[in-house]
Write a protein that holds these residues in place. Structure first.
Motif, PDB file in Angstrom:
ATOM      1  N   LEU A  87      26.869 -21.222  42.498  1.00  0.00           N
ATOM      2  CA  LEU A  87      26.118 -20.091  42.642  1.00  0.00           C
ATOM      3  C   LEU A  87      24.845 -20.326  43.489  1.00  0.00           C
ATOM      4  O   LEU A  87      24.719 -18.827  43.673  1.00  0.00           O
ATOM      5  CB  LEU A  87      25.960 -19.320  41.317  1.00  0.00           C
ATOM      6  N   GLN A 106      25.298 -12.014  41.732  1.00  0.00           N
ATOM      7  CA  GLN A 106      25.817 -10.774  40.645  1.00  0.00           C
ATOM      8  C   GLN A 106      24.990  -9.609  40.991  1.00  0.00           C
ATOM      9  O   GLN A 106      26.027  -8.799  40.634  1.00  0.00           O
ATOM     10  CB  GLN A 106      24.977 -11.486  39.202  1.00  0.00           C
ATOM     11  N   ASN A 111      30.066 -11.298  42.131  1.00  0.00           N
ATOM     12  CA  ASN A 111      31.185 -11.441  41.273  1.00  0.00           C
ATOM     13  C   ASN A 111      31.172 -10.634  40.236  1.00  0.00           C
ATOM     14  O   ASN A 111      32.414 -11.271  39.696  1.00  0.00           O
ATOM     15  CB  ASN A 111      29.963 -12.176  39.699  1.00  0.00           C
ATOM     16  N   CYS A 262      31.133 -17.872  45.532  1.00  0.00           N
ATOM     17  CA  CYS A 262      31.029 -16.984  44.522  1.00  0.00           C
ATOM     18  C   CYS A 262      32.600 -16.969  43.601  1.00  0.00           C
ATOM     19  O   CYS A 262      32.532 -16.656  42.248  1.00  0.00           O
ATOM     20  CB  CYS A 262      30.450 -15.684  44.533  1.00  0.00           C
ATOM     21  N   THR A 266      33.751 -17.933  40.091  1.00  0.00           N
ATOM     22  CA  THR A 266      33.444 -17.072  38.847  1.00  0.00           C
ATOM     23  C   THR A 266      35.095 -17.284  38.232  1.00  0.00           C
ATOM     24  O   THR A 266      35.328 -16.541  37.070  1.00  0.00           O
ATOM     25  CB  THR A 266      33.278 -15.778  39.702  1.00  0.00           C
ATOM     26  N   PRO A 271      31.224 -14.431  35.248  1.00  0.00           N
ATOM     27  CA  PRO A 271      30.551 -13.807  36.503  1.00  0.00           C
ATOM     28  C   PRO A 271      29.353 -14.445  35.330  1.00  0.00           C
ATOM     29  O   PRO A 271      28.851 -13.632  34.779  1.00  0.00           O
ATOM     30  CB  PRO A 271      31.260 -12.096  35.782  1.00  0.00           C
TER      31      PRO A 271
END
Length: 348
Positions: A87, A106, A111, A262, A266, A271
Motif C-alpha cells: 500500500l 483509498q 481500494n 492495491c 485489498t 480496504p
C-alpha cells in the motif's frame, strides 16, 4: 594563479555522497525497526509470550497455548508487512504518476473498487478461492482507477489534483454505499466479511501468503522499474516529453503496478486506508523525492506502520482486538487534514 580543486572534492560531489550515506543509513534504520516490529508482533497480543514460546512456535511446536499463538502470529505478521509495503509503494507511485500529493489507493477509490468487485463476486457468482479474490480485486481496482481518472479529466485543464481528489472521494463513497446495499440483505455474506470490510490481517495463513505473494512481487517489480520514469514525470509532462520520455506509457505502466499492489493487498486484507498517503510523505522528508530511494524506503515504512498498528489494535482492546484498518484510519485522518491545509491542493 587559481588552483582548481579535484573533481572528487567538489562541493556538489561531497553533498551527493553525504546524501547517499544518509539514505543508506535511514534504510538500515528502517530495516532494523521493521525487524523489531516483527518481534513485537509475535510477542504481544491477547496472550503475551516469552522467548521460549517464540522459539517453540517458530519450530512448529503446538504443545502449549503460547506456542500455538506464536504459530498463528507469524503468518499474520508477514502478511501485515507485505500489505503495508504494498500500500505504501502504491501510494508513492500514484502520487508520482498523477503529481497529486493527496493520491492514495483509498482516497482515489481504488481500494473501494477492489472491495466492490470482490463482494459482488461473492454475493452473485459464488467467489470463494483466494486466487479468485485476488484476480477479482485487481480487476475492480483497475476499473476504479480508470473511472476516477476519466471523471477527473472532464472539462478544461484535464486531471488536476483537486479534480482527481474530489472524483476519487465521491467514487469511494459511492462504492461503499453499493457494498452496503449488496451485503445488508445477505446475512451470510455480511457475517463472513464484516471484519474484512474494515481491513485486517487476522485471518492470515501460509496458504494465503503463498497465493498473494506472486502478485505482490509482480507489482513491486513494475513499480521499482518505473522509478526513473517517475522522476522524469516529476519535471512536468512537457519537459519529460522533451527529454524523450513516453509520458503516457510511463504513467500507465507505473499506475498498473500500483493497481496490482492495491488489488492484491485489498483482496487478502480488506480496504485499509491512509497507509499509502501517510508513509510516502514521511519518507520524502528523510530521503528526498528520488523514487529510486523513495519506493524501497516507503516499502519498509509501510510495513512498519501496518505491523505496529496491528500490534496496537491487539493490545489496547484485550482480550478482543481492534482491526488494523480502524487504527490506520485514526492515525491517518489527522495527517490527511494537515496535508490538505499545507499543500492547498497543489501538485507535486
Amino acid at each position: 594563479m587559481t588552483v582548481l580543486a579535484p573533481a572528487s572534492t567538489a562541493p556538489g560531489v561531497t553533498r551527493s555522497r553525504a546524501r547517499g550515506r544518509r539514505r543508506v543509513l535511514w534504510l538500515v534504520v528502517l530495516v532494523a525497526t521493521l525487524l523489531l516490529a516483527g518481534v513485537l508482533s509475535v510477542t504481544f497480543g491477547a496472550r503475551d509470550v516469552g522467548p521460549a514460546d517464540i522459539w517453540a512456535g517458530l519450530t512448529g511446536s503446538t504443545d502449549t497455548a503460547s506456542a500455538a499463538a506464536v504459530g498463528k502470529r507469524v503468518p499474520r505478521t508477514i502478511l501485515a508487512m507485505l500489505v503495508g509495503a504494498a500500500l505504501a509503494v502504491a501510494g508513492a507511485v500514484l502520487q508520482g504518476a498523477t503529481r497529486n500529493p493527496l493520491a492514495d489507493p483509498q482516497i482515489l477509490g481504488i481500494n473501494g473498487g477492489a472491495s466492490l468487485a470482490i463482494v459482488t463476486g461473492i454475493a452473485f457468482f459464488g467467489l470463494s478461492s483466494a486466487s479468485g479474490y485476488i484476480w477479482t480485486g485487481m480487476i475492480g481496482a483497475g476499473a476504479a482507477a480508470v473511472f476516477v481518472y476519466a471523471i477527473g479529466s472532464l472539462g478544461r485543464g484535464g486531471p488536476t489534483p483537486l479534480r482527481l481528489a474530489l472524483a476519487g472521494a465521491v467514487t469511494a463513497v459511492a462504492f461503499s454505499s453499493l457494498i452496503s446495499a449488496i451485503l445488508l440483505p445477505r446475512i451470510n455474506v455480511m457475517s463472513v466479511f464484516r471484519f474484512w470490510q474494515v481491513g485486517g490481517v487476522g485471518g492470515a495463513t501460509p496458504d494465503t501468503i503463498g497465493q498473494v505473494l506472486p502478485f505482490l512481487v509482480v507489482g513491486f517489480v513494475i513499480c521499482l522499474l518505473s522509478a526513473s520514469a517517475l522522476n522524469t514525470l516529476a519535471l512536468g509532462d512537457e519537459l519529460a516529453a522533451g527529454l524523450g520520455a513516453r509520458v503516457r506509457t510511463a504513467r500507465l505502466t507505473a499506475s498498473a503496478g500500483a493497481v496490482v499492489l492495491c488489488g492484491a493487498a485489498t483482496a487478502v486484507a480488506g480496504p485499509i486506508g491512509f497507509v499509502g498517503l501517510v508513509v510516502p510523505h514521511i519518507c520524502r522528508l528523510i530521503v528526498g523525492v528520488d523514487h529510486r530511494w523513495l519506493l524501497p524506503v516507503s516499502a519498509a515504512g509501510g510495513a512498519i506502520l501496518l505491523t505496529i498498528s496491528d500490534v496496537v489494535g491487539r493490545v489496547i482492546a484485550r482480550p478482543e482486538e481492534i482491526e488494523v484498518g480502524i487504527v490506520t484510519a485514526l492515525l491517518g485522518a489527522p495527517f490527511f487534514i494537515a496535508l490538505v491545509r499545507r499543500q492547498k491542493m497543489r501538485a507535486l
